[in-house]
Design an enzyme around this catalytic site. Structure first.
Site, PDB file in Angstrom:
ATOM      1  N   ILE A 132       0.869  -1.173   0.000  1.00 51.59           N
ATOM      2  CA  ILE A 132       0.000   0.000   0.000  1.00 51.59           C
ATOM      3  C   ILE A 132       0.908   1.226   0.000  1.00 51.59           C
ATOM      4  O   ILE A 132       2.065   1.153   0.432  1.00 51.59           O
ATOM      5  CB  ILE A 132      -0.984   0.021   1.188  1.00 51.59           C
ATOM      6  CG1 ILE A 132      -0.257  -0.126   2.526  1.00 51.59           C
ATOM      7  CG2 ILE A 132      -2.043  -1.044   1.035  1.00 51.59           C
ATOM      8  CD1 ILE A 132      -1.195  -0.088   3.728  1.00 51.59           C
ATOM      9  N   ASP A 133       0.405   2.324  -0.500  1.00 53.46           N
ATOM     10  CA  ASP A 133       1.226   3.518  -0.672  1.00 53.46           C
ATOM     11  C   ASP A 133       1.732   4.059   0.668  1.00 53.46           C
ATOM     12  O   ASP A 133       1.139   3.814   1.717  1.00 53.46           O
ATOM     13  CB  ASP A 133       0.427   4.612  -1.382  1.00 53.46           C
ATOM     14  CG  ASP A 133       0.009   4.209  -2.782  1.00 53.46           C
ATOM     15  OD1 ASP A 133       0.712   3.387  -3.387  1.00 53.46           O
ATOM     16  OD2 ASP A 133      -1.036   4.708  -3.252  1.00 53.46           O
TER      17      ASP A 133
END
Length: 296
Positions: A132-133
């Site tokens: 995930i970012d």
């Protein structure tokens, strides 16, 4: 990385590349040309002063760096579940998942290696099967051995696992739910971004409207595929960018620590027992506090 020269007037290759490849200096661009790492229309460019004409395609081939090795670091880790095969962690906003150029340590991987024994030949991303970012918070599953890695990656490929997010987005909705089916690939105009492109990879996001406020909405989002920046790009594409998103959202937005996007629910089949495992965690405090303000 590819650029397209769309100006009607001719320009020098090194000037154009320096202006549009912001991460590199002019001297670096000239060295790339000298080392034959820049192509124009598929042919090696040999002169920095080469004149470009309308429609020319400029491709930068960055030489591969020597592989890094992630090292254990004593960094706090929010462990939701752990056994001999899998680890489920709640990643905070602001933490990068694995080492890369510009983030060689202080990552989730560095923390995981200190906390757990990971048997994986990948020295940079041991145990990592999805990401995930940096400024997205929430749940990640980590494989602690080869059995788990094969199983979890197979589930991701076959779309049998569960990944649900919550997000605060701009604007209101007439519909209560929807499906975004739009292929994603590298933006032709900004290499830092992903975009909806005709020749991109299949990408599908499902959304459900949970609450609506003045100028904003709270959504539940379910990933069918897992492309880079998928939710952020898809929401921008339908005119409802994620609030606080510095890359795909408007400047006039909610104040926070990046995009208001949280990986809330994660489900998968356990690699060894084949039992269905499902976990949920609440968004970080800044997300919940912002919701309170919007409701007020």
């Amino acid at each position: 990385m590819e650029l397209v020269f769309n100006d009607t007037k001719k320009a020098r290759l090194d000037n154009f590349a320096s202006e549009n490849l912001e991460d590199f200096t002019r001297s670096q661009i000239q060295k790339f040309i000298k080392d034959e790492n820049i192509l124009v229309n598929g042919e090696t460019a040999t002169k920095a002063g080469m004149k470009l004409k309308h429609g020319d395609k400029i491709t930068l081939v960055i030489p591969e760096e020597k592989p890094m090795k992630a090292v254990p670091q004593d960094i706090p880790l929010d462990v939701i579940y752990e056994d001999e095969d899998v680890l489920v962690v709640n990643k905070p906003q602001g933490m990068v998942v694995h080492p890369a150029a510009g983030h060689r340590d202080g990552t989730l991987v560095n923390a995981i290696l200190y906390h757990s024994k990971i048997n994986d030949d990948d020295m940079v991303r041991p145990g990592i099967v999805h990401r995930i970012d940096k400024d997205t918070s929430g749940l990640l599953m980590v494989a602690k051995n080869d059995l788990a890695k094969r199983s979890l990656m197979k589930q991701l490929k076959e779309k049998t696992n569960l990944r649900e997010y919550v997000a605060i987005v701009h604007g209101g909705f007439e519909e209560s739910k929807g499906k975004i089916n739009a292929p994603l690939g590298r933006s032709k105009y900004d290499r830092k971004k992903q975009a909806v492109v005709d020749d991109g990879r299949n990408a599908v996001t499902h959304f459900e409207v949970l609450e609506q406020f003045e100028n904003y909405s709270l959504l539940k989002l379910k990933l069918e595929t897992g492309r880079t920046h998928q939710i952020r790009v898809h929401m921008q594409y339908i005119g409802h960018p994620v609030a606080g998103d510095p890359l795909y959202g408007p400047k006039n937005t909610l104040e926070g620590n990046g995009q208001f996007l949280h990986a809330k629910t994660l489900g998968f089949e356990h690699p060894r027992t084949h039992e269905w495992m499902q976990f949920s965690v609440e968004p970080p405090k800044i997300f919940l506090d912002t919701l309170k303000e919007l409701r007020g």
